[in-house]
Design an enzyme around this catalytic site. Structure first.
Site, PDB file in Angstrom:
ATOM      1  N   GLU A   1       0.834  -1.214   0.000  1.00  0.00           N
ATOM      2  CA  GLU A   1       0.000   0.000   0.000  1.00  0.00           C
ATOM      3  C   GLU A   1       0.864   1.258   0.000  1.00  0.00           C
ATOM      4  O   GLU A   1       0.749   2.100   0.884  1.00  0.00           O
ATOM      5  CB  GLU A   1      -0.887   0.010   1.250  1.00  0.00           C
ATOM      6  CG  GLU A   1      -1.795  -1.192   1.401  1.00  0.00           C
ATOM      7  CD  GLU A   1      -2.486  -1.249   2.763  1.00  0.00           C
ATOM      8  OE1 GLU A   1      -2.014  -0.603   3.720  1.00  0.00           O
ATOM      9  OE2 GLU A   1      -3.498  -1.944   2.864  1.00  0.00           O
TER      10      GLU A   1
ATOM     11  N   ARG B   1       3.440   7.603  -0.148  1.00  0.00           N
ATOM     12  CA  ARG B   1       4.493   8.634  -0.150  1.00  0.00           C
ATOM     13  C   ARG B   1       5.622   8.313  -1.143  1.00  0.00           C
ATOM     14  O   ARG B   1       6.123   9.200  -1.825  1.00  0.00           O
ATOM     15  CB  ARG B   1       5.083   8.715   1.265  1.00  0.00           C
ATOM     16  CG  ARG B   1       5.974   9.907   1.495  1.00  0.00           C
ATOM     17  CD  ARG B   1       6.713   9.788   2.827  1.00  0.00           C
ATOM     18  NE  ARG B   1       5.898   9.414   3.936  1.00  0.00           N
ATOM     19  CZ  ARG B   1       5.355  10.258   4.822  1.00  0.00           C
ATOM     20  NH1 ARG B   1       5.556  11.545   4.696  1.00  0.00           N
ATOM     21  NH2 ARG B   1       4.637   9.802   5.827  1.00  0.00           N
TER      22      ARG B   1
ATOM     23  N   ARG C   1       2.425  19.623   7.323  1.00  0.00           N
ATOM     24  CA  ARG C   1       3.421  18.693   7.884  1.00  0.00           C
ATOM     25  C   ARG C   1       4.449  19.367   8.801  1.00  0.00           C
ATOM     26  O   ARG C   1       4.737  18.859   9.877  1.00  0.00           O
ATOM     27  CB  ARG C   1       4.117  17.901   6.774  1.00  0.00           C
ATOM     28  CG  ARG C   1       3.153  17.109   5.877  1.00  0.00           C
ATOM     29  CD  ARG C   1       3.866  16.131   4.941  1.00  0.00           C
ATOM     30  NE  ARG C   1       4.440  15.029   5.691  1.00  0.00           N
ATOM     31  CZ  ARG C   1       5.713  14.899   5.938  1.00  0.00           C
ATOM     32  NH1 ARG C   1       6.576  15.791   5.470  1.00  0.00           N
ATOM     33  NH2 ARG C   1       6.148  13.890   6.653  1.00  0.00           N
TER      34      ARG C   1
ATOM     35  N   TYR D   1       4.200  17.868  12.434  1.00  0.00           N
ATOM     36  CA  TYR D   1       5.221  16.878  12.805  1.00  0.00           C
ATOM     37  C   TYR D   1       6.620  17.477  12.882  1.00  0.00           C
ATOM     38  O   TYR D   1       7.590  16.715  12.970  1.00  0.00           O
ATOM     39  CB  TYR D   1       5.305  15.752  11.761  1.00  0.00           C
ATOM     40  CG  TYR D   1       4.008  15.208  11.242  1.00  0.00           C
ATOM     41  CD1 TYR D   1       3.132  14.504  12.069  1.00  0.00           C
ATOM     42  CD2 TYR D   1       3.657  15.358   9.901  1.00  0.00           C
ATOM     43  CE1 TYR D   1       1.951  13.982  11.570  1.00  0.00           C
ATOM     44  CE2 TYR D   1       2.477  14.832   9.394  1.00  0.00           C
ATOM     45  CZ  TYR D   1       1.626  14.153  10.240  1.00  0.00           C
ATOM     46  OH  TYR D   1       0.469  13.631   9.736  1.00  0.00           O
TER      47      TYR D   1
ATOM     48  N   CYS E   1      -3.097  32.903  10.990  1.00  0.00           N
ATOM     49  CA  CYS E   1      -2.980  33.523  12.320  1.00  0.00           C
ATOM     50  C   CYS E   1      -2.615  32.505  13.390  1.00  0.00           C
ATOM     51  O   CYS E   1      -3.419  32.205  14.286  1.00  0.00           O
ATOM     52  CB  CYS E   1      -4.292  34.198  12.676  1.00  0.00           C
ATOM     53  SG  CYS E   1      -4.693  35.468  11.500  1.00  0.00           S
ATOM     54  N   GLU E   2      -1.455  31.919  13.280  1.00  0.00           N
ATOM     55  CA  GLU E   2      -0.930  30.999  14.300  1.00  0.00           C
ATOM     56  C   GLU E   2       0.584  31.135  14.291  1.00  0.00           C
ATOM     57  O   GLU E   2       1.193  31.162  13.205  1.00  0.00           O
ATOM     58  CB  GLU E   2      -1.250  29.529  13.938  1.00  0.00           C
ATOM     59  CG  GLU E   2      -2.695  29.222  13.766  1.00  0.00           C
ATOM     60  CD  GLU E   2      -3.207  28.164  14.736  1.00  0.00           C
ATOM     61  OE1 GLU E   2      -2.450  27.720  15.616  1.00  0.00           O
ATOM     62  OE2 GLU E   2      -4.380  27.810  14.591  1.00  0.00           O
TER      63      GLU E   2
ATOM     64  N   TYR F   1       0.724  13.956   1.240  1.00  0.00           N
ATOM     65  CA  TYR F   1       0.141  14.538   2.458  1.00  0.00           C
ATOM     66  C   TYR F   1       0.247  16.067   2.455  1.00  0.00           C
ATOM     67  O   TYR F   1       0.372  16.683   3.505  1.00  0.00           O
ATOM     68  CB  TYR F   1       0.794  13.933   3.718  1.00  0.00           C
ATOM     69  CG  TYR F   1       0.733  12.427   3.734  1.00  0.00           C
ATOM     70  CD1 TYR F   1      -0.477  11.773   3.965  1.00  0.00           C
ATOM     71  CD2 TYR F   1       1.855  11.645   3.484  1.00  0.00           C
ATOM     72  CE1 TYR F   1      -0.548  10.382   3.946  1.00  0.00           C
ATOM     73  CE2 TYR F   1       1.790  10.258   3.463  1.00  0.00           C
ATOM     74  CZ  TYR F   1       0.583   9.640   3.701  1.00  0.00           C
ATOM     75  OH  TYR F   1       0.504   8.262   3.674  1.00  0.00           O
TER      76      TYR F   1
HETATM   77  N1  LLP Z   1      -1.502   1.856   4.511  1.00  0.00           N
HETATM   78  C1  LLP Z   1      -2.021   2.281   5.666  1.00  0.00           C
HETATM   79  C2  LLP Z   1      -2.891   1.385   6.411  1.00  0.00           C
HETATM   80  C3  LLP Z   1      -1.716   3.564   6.148  1.00  0.00           C
HETATM   81  O1  LLP Z   1      -2.234   3.965   7.297  1.00  0.00           O
HETATM   82  C4  LLP Z   1      -0.876   4.407   5.379  1.00  0.00           C
HETATM   83  C5  LLP Z   1      -0.555   5.743   5.853  1.00  0.00           C
HETATM   84  C6  LLP Z   1      -0.376   3.928   4.163  1.00  0.00           C
HETATM   85  C7  LLP Z   1      -0.696   2.633   3.761  1.00  0.00           C
HETATM   86  C8  LLP Z   1       0.499   4.752   3.275  1.00  0.00           C
HETATM   87  O2  LLP Z   1       1.713   5.047   3.852  1.00  0.00           O
HETATM   88  P1  LLP Z   1       2.883   5.707   2.976  1.00  0.00           P
HETATM   89  O3  LLP Z   1       3.333   4.698   1.954  1.00  0.00           O
HETATM   90  O4  LLP Z   1       2.344   6.909   2.309  1.00  0.00           O
HETATM   91  O5  LLP Z   1       3.958   6.020   3.914  1.00  0.00           O
HETATM   92  N2  LLP Z   1       0.307  12.408   7.354  1.00  0.00           N
HETATM   93  C9  LLP Z   1       1.559  11.758   7.701  1.00  0.00           C
HETATM   94  C10 LLP Z   1       1.587  10.306   7.289  1.00  0.00           C
HETATM   95  C11 LLP Z   1       0.446   9.506   7.842  1.00  0.00           C
HETATM   96  C12 LLP Z   1       0.402   8.132   7.265  1.00  0.00           C
HETATM   97  C13 LLP Z   1      -0.933   7.537   7.466  1.00  0.00           C
HETATM   98  N3  LLP Z   1      -1.027   6.208   6.949  1.00  0.00           N
HETATM   99  C14 LLP Z   1       2.702  12.536   7.052  1.00  0.00           C
HETATM  100  O6  LLP Z   1       2.462  13.552   6.428  1.00  0.00           O
HETATM  101  O7  LLP Z   1       3.857  12.171   7.239  1.00  0.00           O
END
Ligand code: LLP
Length: 427
Positions: A273, A276, A312, A316, A355-356, A384
């Site tokens: 899955e 990013r 982000r 984070y 405004c933060e 994201y």
């Molecule tokens: N599968 C599941 C069940 C997930 O929860 C996620 C991401 C992915 C796949 C995809 O993950 P990736 O390959 O994109 O790393 N907003 C945060 C990241 C939160 C990720 C949430 N889940 C950021 O901007 O770093």
């Protein structure tokens, strides 16, 4: 840098000068490179080719329909985490047989929508959710195809807000108790437990967590099979890291090396899955400088993109490389190291109009002084960015543009003031 390169002190996306995009579509604007998107998807497909995996692009990362359509065109399925994301996947022409439905809190309506859409798998995260899904499926005369999501209880590996496989987070079934839950589902008329799902966290810059997760998966699959479940799918989730600060990410082959042995050992169909890894470095956020300001011994460059466009850094403390779209002579065209003191620069905070005090895209950065109207690029903003954007401060969401070679196409228009109030009723 992928397909974003400087030529004669102008940033290009593929063969299109970024200033031309800003002139035509305004700022702030997300600019995506098709070649980069396809390249990253292919690099996962190639690295895991032996397993002929189902790659389920994670829609939450960037759900723009044009991007989802591109993913489907190049053979990807979808990982969705809400009815809304399933709607996007279906609208993009996603193959339902390659769509997995994740999420800790699916409503009955979402379960029905997933069942009606014949999704490939439901990733199930709690005992209550499992038996509710079984009830809903049975009431429709169906058996829901289920992958049990397990929290493998691994050491911390990324930011606490995005680490999903340490003890005590809300995700997945506890590894210690999952066999008791799966035992209760044997012979259930509405449930077919056919898979195991792990998603370790995001972003992950090492392969060891995947090796540890995969080893636990092999044991669990064996145990599920002993209970009588016909386990056919191993879903290793997403989470592969990308270059944010510098060239720091592993190639897809490094993850394949530690995941493929589990596929061979179990004979399962592999599901991944990624989000990013595919879209993160395929997008930049381009903004324009509004004002400069010195206060309290600090230099601020205030531009028209803000935390509502890219949250982000605020959420984070994430690091995104920031650099002028047209760097002047006297500074590097593109620095080797964005964290070192760069000759010709001044330390500054890159902030937006929200405004933060927490509204910033970069803090204490070595950047050349920029003038009003100059364009600024925030790199690695494809993942994201837009998907977590908001209308906070009643700011209109940015436009999105997809570049393909020498051509570029608007794939989401900038929002208008009317869009801000369109859903409000009875006023
Ligand atoms: N599968 C599941 C069940 C997930 O929860 C996620 C991401 C992915 C796949 C995809 O993950 P990736 O390959 O994109 O790393 N907003 C945060 C990241 C939160 C990720 C949430 N889940 C950021 O901007 O770093």
């Amino acid at each position: 840098m992928d397909h974003f390169q400087y030529r004669d002190r102008t940033l290009f996306c593929e063969d299109v000068p970024v200033p031309e995009i800003a002139a035509e579509f305004g700022t702030p604007v997300f600019v995506y490179s098709k070649a980069t998107l396809v390249h990253h998807l292919k690099s996962i497909q190639d690295a895991f080719a032996e397993a002929r995996p189902v790659i389920a692009y994670s829609v939450k990362t960037n759900g723009n329909l044009s991007i989802c359509k591109l993913m489907a065109e190049y053979g990807s399925g979808f990982d969705v985490t809400s009815g809304g994301e399933l709607y996007r996947a279906l609208k993009a022409g996603g193959p339902n047989a390659k769509t997995v439905f994740a999420g800790v809190g699916k409503s009955e309506a979402e379960m029905r929508y997933g069942l009606q859409s014949n999704v490939m798998l439901f990733n199930v995260e709690s005992e209550e959710e499992l038996f509710e899904l079984g009830r809903v499926a049975a009431s429709m005369g169906r058996k829901a195809p289920v992958a049990l999501r397990v929290n493998p209880d691994l050491p911390p590996k990324t930011h606490a807000k995005t680490d999903t496989s340490v003890k005590g987070v809300k995700f997945g079934l506890d590894i210690e108790g999952v066999l008791d839950v799966s035992a209760k589902a044997v012979g259930h008329p509405g449930l077919a437990i056919v898979g195991l799902h792990l998603h370790l966290g995001s972003p992950i810059l090492k392969s060891e967590p995947y090796a540890a997760g995969a080893a636990k998966a092999v044991q669990l699959i064996e145990a599920f099979r002993k209970q009588g479940h016909d386990i056919r799918y191993l879903n290793m989730g997403g989470g592969f890291g990308i270059h944010y600060r510098k060239q720091e990410a592993l190639p897809a082959t490094a993850f394949a090396e530690v995941i493929l042995p589990a596929v061979r050992a179990t004979g399962c169909q592999l599901v991944l899955e990624p989000g990013r890894f595919i879209v993160g470095n395929a997008g930049v956020l381009v903004s324009r400088v509004l004002f400069n300001k010195d206060t309290g011994g600090k230099h601020y460059v205030i531009q028209d993109a803000a935390m509502n466009d890219l949250v982000r850094p605020t959420l984070y403390d994430s690091f995104h490389r920031v650099w002028p779209v047209n760097p002047a002579a006297g500074v590097p065209e593109y620095p080797d190291d964005f964290e070192a003191a760069i000759p010709g620069t001044v330390v500054q905070d890159v902030v937006g109009p929200v405004c933060e005090s927490g509204d910033y895209l970069a803090k204490a950065r070595h950047l050349p002084l920029m003038a009003r109207g100059d364009l600024v690029a925030v790199f690695s903003a494809g993942a994201y960015g837009m998907s977590m954007s908001s209308n906070y401060n009643s700011r209109c969401r940015a436009a999105e543009v997809l570049v393909d070679g020498t051509s570029c196409r608007l794939i989401r228009r900038r929002e208008l003031y009317e869009d801000l109030v369109a859903a409000e009723v009875d006023c």
